[in-house]
Design an enzyme around this catalytic site. Structure first.
Site, PDB file in Angstrom:
ATOM      1  N   ASP A 200      54.193  25.776  54.061  1.00 45.92           N
ATOM      2  CA  ASP A 200      55.185  26.935  54.402  1.00 45.92           C
ATOM      3  C   ASP A 200      54.773  28.651  53.893  1.00 45.92           C
ATOM      4  O   ASP A 200      55.018  28.640  52.474  1.00 45.92           O
ATOM      5  CB  ASP A 200      56.236  26.772  55.091  1.00 45.92           C
ATOM      6  CG  ASP A 200      56.661  28.319  55.614  1.00 45.92           C
ATOM      7  OD1 ASP A 200      55.817  29.237  55.864  1.00 45.92           O
ATOM      8  OD2 ASP A 200      58.184  27.941  55.853  1.00 45.92           O
ATOM      9  N   GLU A 226      51.630  26.767  57.904  1.00 46.75           N
ATOM     10  CA  GLU A 226      52.650  27.620  58.280  1.00 46.75           C
ATOM     11  C   GLU A 226      52.465  28.498  58.194  1.00 46.75           C
ATOM     12  O   GLU A 226      52.651  28.487  57.085  1.00 46.75           O
ATOM     13  CB  GLU A 226      53.714  26.696  58.636  1.00 46.75           C
ATOM     14  CG  GLU A 226      55.142  27.729  58.916  1.00 46.75           C
ATOM     15  CD  GLU A 226      56.449  27.356  58.974  1.00 46.75           C
ATOM     16  OE1 GLU A 226      56.463  25.667  58.918  1.00 46.75           O
ATOM     17  OE2 GLU A 226      57.947  28.083  58.877  1.00 46.75           O
ATOM     18  N   GLU A 252      58.004  31.746  64.048  1.00 46.78           N
ATOM     19  CA  GLU A 252      59.098  32.619  63.665  1.00 46.78           C
ATOM     20  C   GLU A 252      59.701  34.219  63.599  1.00 46.78           C
ATOM     21  O   GLU A 252      61.045  34.420  64.031  1.00 46.78           O
ATOM     22  CB  GLU A 252      60.239  32.119  62.549  1.00 46.78           C
ATOM     23  CG  GLU A 252      59.091  32.450  61.032  1.00 46.78           C
ATOM     24  CD  GLU A 252      59.480  31.710  60.099  1.00 46.78           C
ATOM     25  OE1 GLU A 252      58.755  30.721  59.995  1.00 46.78           O
ATOM     26  OE2 GLU A 252      60.369  32.526  59.594  1.00 46.78           O
ATOM     27  N   HIS A 302      61.785  26.593  65.048  1.00 47.10           N
ATOM     28  CA  HIS A 302      62.245  26.874  63.565  1.00 47.10           C
ATOM     29  C   HIS A 302      63.950  26.527  63.806  1.00 47.10           C
ATOM     30  O   HIS A 302      64.589  27.360  64.714  1.00 47.10           O
ATOM     31  CB  HIS A 302      61.574  28.444  63.687  1.00 47.10           C
ATOM     32  CG  HIS A 302      61.894  29.157  62.300  1.00 47.10           C
ATOM     33  ND1 HIS A 302      63.117  29.795  62.419  1.00 47.10           N
ATOM     34  CD2 HIS A 302      61.549  29.351  61.315  1.00 47.10           C
ATOM     35  CE1 HIS A 302      63.464  30.250  61.070  1.00 47.10           C
ATOM     36  NE2 HIS A 302      62.058  29.904  60.106  1.00 47.10           N
TER      37      HIS A 302
HETATM   38 CA    CA Z   1      58.985  29.434  58.019  1.00 39.22          CA
END
Ligand code: CA
Length: 388
Positions: A200, A226, A252, A302
């Site tokens: 991420d 991500e 997200e 998310h």
């Molecule tokens: Ca994230």
């Protein structure tokens, strides 16, 4: 039935250690709960995404902007109220904080609807496609320490997350492309071959840097990459998805059906990560889910926040249709923060006990089957941690 009060509760506490992601370090945890009361004694709970001072600003939107629009209305008219609130706020923000604030209210209205019907939210949506949900553990946050120490800690933490029973592990990056690749190598060493791990970036890279890191992640067999680039950079997402074999995940920081339509039409996502506590609540999540599936884009929600957010996501993950249908479809996962979070673990009168369930079951948790969200916050706990 009438709405008699809309109250937002901002909870905050110091964390046992300072943690970071690619944008900042933070030392306090926040949860923003929304409580909707009615004249028939039914109370619903929701949650708004957004930490720290963002939560305080969202509280003002909940109580001073949205509440006056819906007080006195029937809480079961949740889609009518959603559109009333959105249409009146539209000129002042179609993304971001107005939608985060509306999300908490909408989730609370769904909780009320479930309690009135005597049914869990997944039944209101159309039923459970699964009664257990696999859980992946994220951790491996950045800390203020030398890179060599971070590398050693990431390898150990990755191994520990696998040992705890989670089906996959997720790490943060955000030092520099070269150091981030070292961290990813450490995580692969820590979890061993074949175990899925994800990376991420919280949108810290330019597209060329994301290609550089992404190619290394392909070599390491990472499952997804991500938020590699800024959420506004739909072209960057599309270029990365076309040029890399590692799955590109994100979303997200995208809001409502119109934002998601633009993101999906650009074909930049292999995996969509809608945040129900931000994009507009359960009402809007269901529309975004349909859009994702209409583009054949799998969804892995998310998840961030308190036990209310986790419970809402369990309801949605239960009710998510398989994509595509199959005898052995790939199941959606619950995202779970493995760092200390008392707002998730200690908030509810009956805790979800995710870690223990994961350990005992080999990686999954049951879906709450009580009415509404199926969980209730402990009033004394809320009061003890409330800052606004
Ligand atoms: Ca994230």
């Amino acid at each position: 039935m009438k709405i008699t009060a809309v109250t937002s509760h901002v909870l905050q506490c110091d964390m046992p250690e300072v943690l970071g992601y690619s944008q900042q370090f933070y030392s306090r945890r926040t949860a923003h709960l929304v409580e909707v009361e009615t004249d028939e004694g039914v109370t619903g709970w929701g949650e708004c995404f957004g930490p720290g001072n963002i939560a305080l600003a969202n509280k003002a939107i909940v109580e001073r902007v949205i509440a006056p629009m819906i007080l006195g209305a029937d809480p079961l008219d949740r889609d009518v109220l959603w559109h009333k609130a959105y249409n009146l706020m539209r000129d002042h923000g179609q993304k971001g904080m107005p939608l985060q604030a509306l999300s908490g209210v909408d989730i609370a209205l769904w909780d009320i609807a479930g309690q009135v019907a005597g049914l869990p939210i997944h039944k209101l949506i159309g039923g459970a496609h699964r009664d257990r949900v696999p859980v992946y553990g994220y951790g491996m946050m950045l800390q203020r320490e030398p890179v060599d120490d971070l590398v050693a800690r990431f390898a150990e933490e990755a191994a520990a997350i696998r040992e705890m029973g989670f089906v996959a592990a997720k790490m943060k990056v955000g030092l520099s492309p070269a150091d981030d690749i070292r961290l990813a190598e450490a995580v692969r060493r820590g979890v061993g071959e074949a175990y899925p791990f994800m990376v991420d970036a919280n949108h810290c890279y330019t597209t060329p840097d994301a290609f550089h890191v992404g190619r290394a992640l392909e070599e390491l067999g990472a499952y997804w990459f991500e938020e590699p680039v800024a959420p506004e950079d739909h072209d960057g997402y599309a270029d990365l998805r076309a040029g890399l074999t590692v799955n590109i995940a994100g979303g997200e920081a995208e809001y409502n059906r119109w934002g998601w339509r633009a993101l999906l039409e650009r074909r930049g996502l292999d995996i969509a990560q809608p945040e129900v506590c931000a994009l507009g609540g359960i009402s809007e999540y269901l529309r975004v889910l349909a859009l994702c599936h209409a583009h054949f884009t799998p969804v892995v929600n998310h998840v961030w926040g308190s036990g209310i957010a986790v419970a809402a996501n369990l309801q949605l993950l239960a009710a998510m249709p398989p994509l595509p249908g199959a005898m052995h479809p790939r199941e959606p996962w619950l995202e779970f923060d493995t760092t200390e979070n008392r707002f998730r673990d200690d908030l509810l009168t009956e805790p979800l006990n995710i870690q223990a369930q994961v350990r005992e079951s080999g990686g999954s948790v049951p879906v709450p089957d009580g009415p509404g969200l199926g969980v209730t916050p402990d009033r004394d706990f809320v009061e003890a941690h409330r800052i606004a």
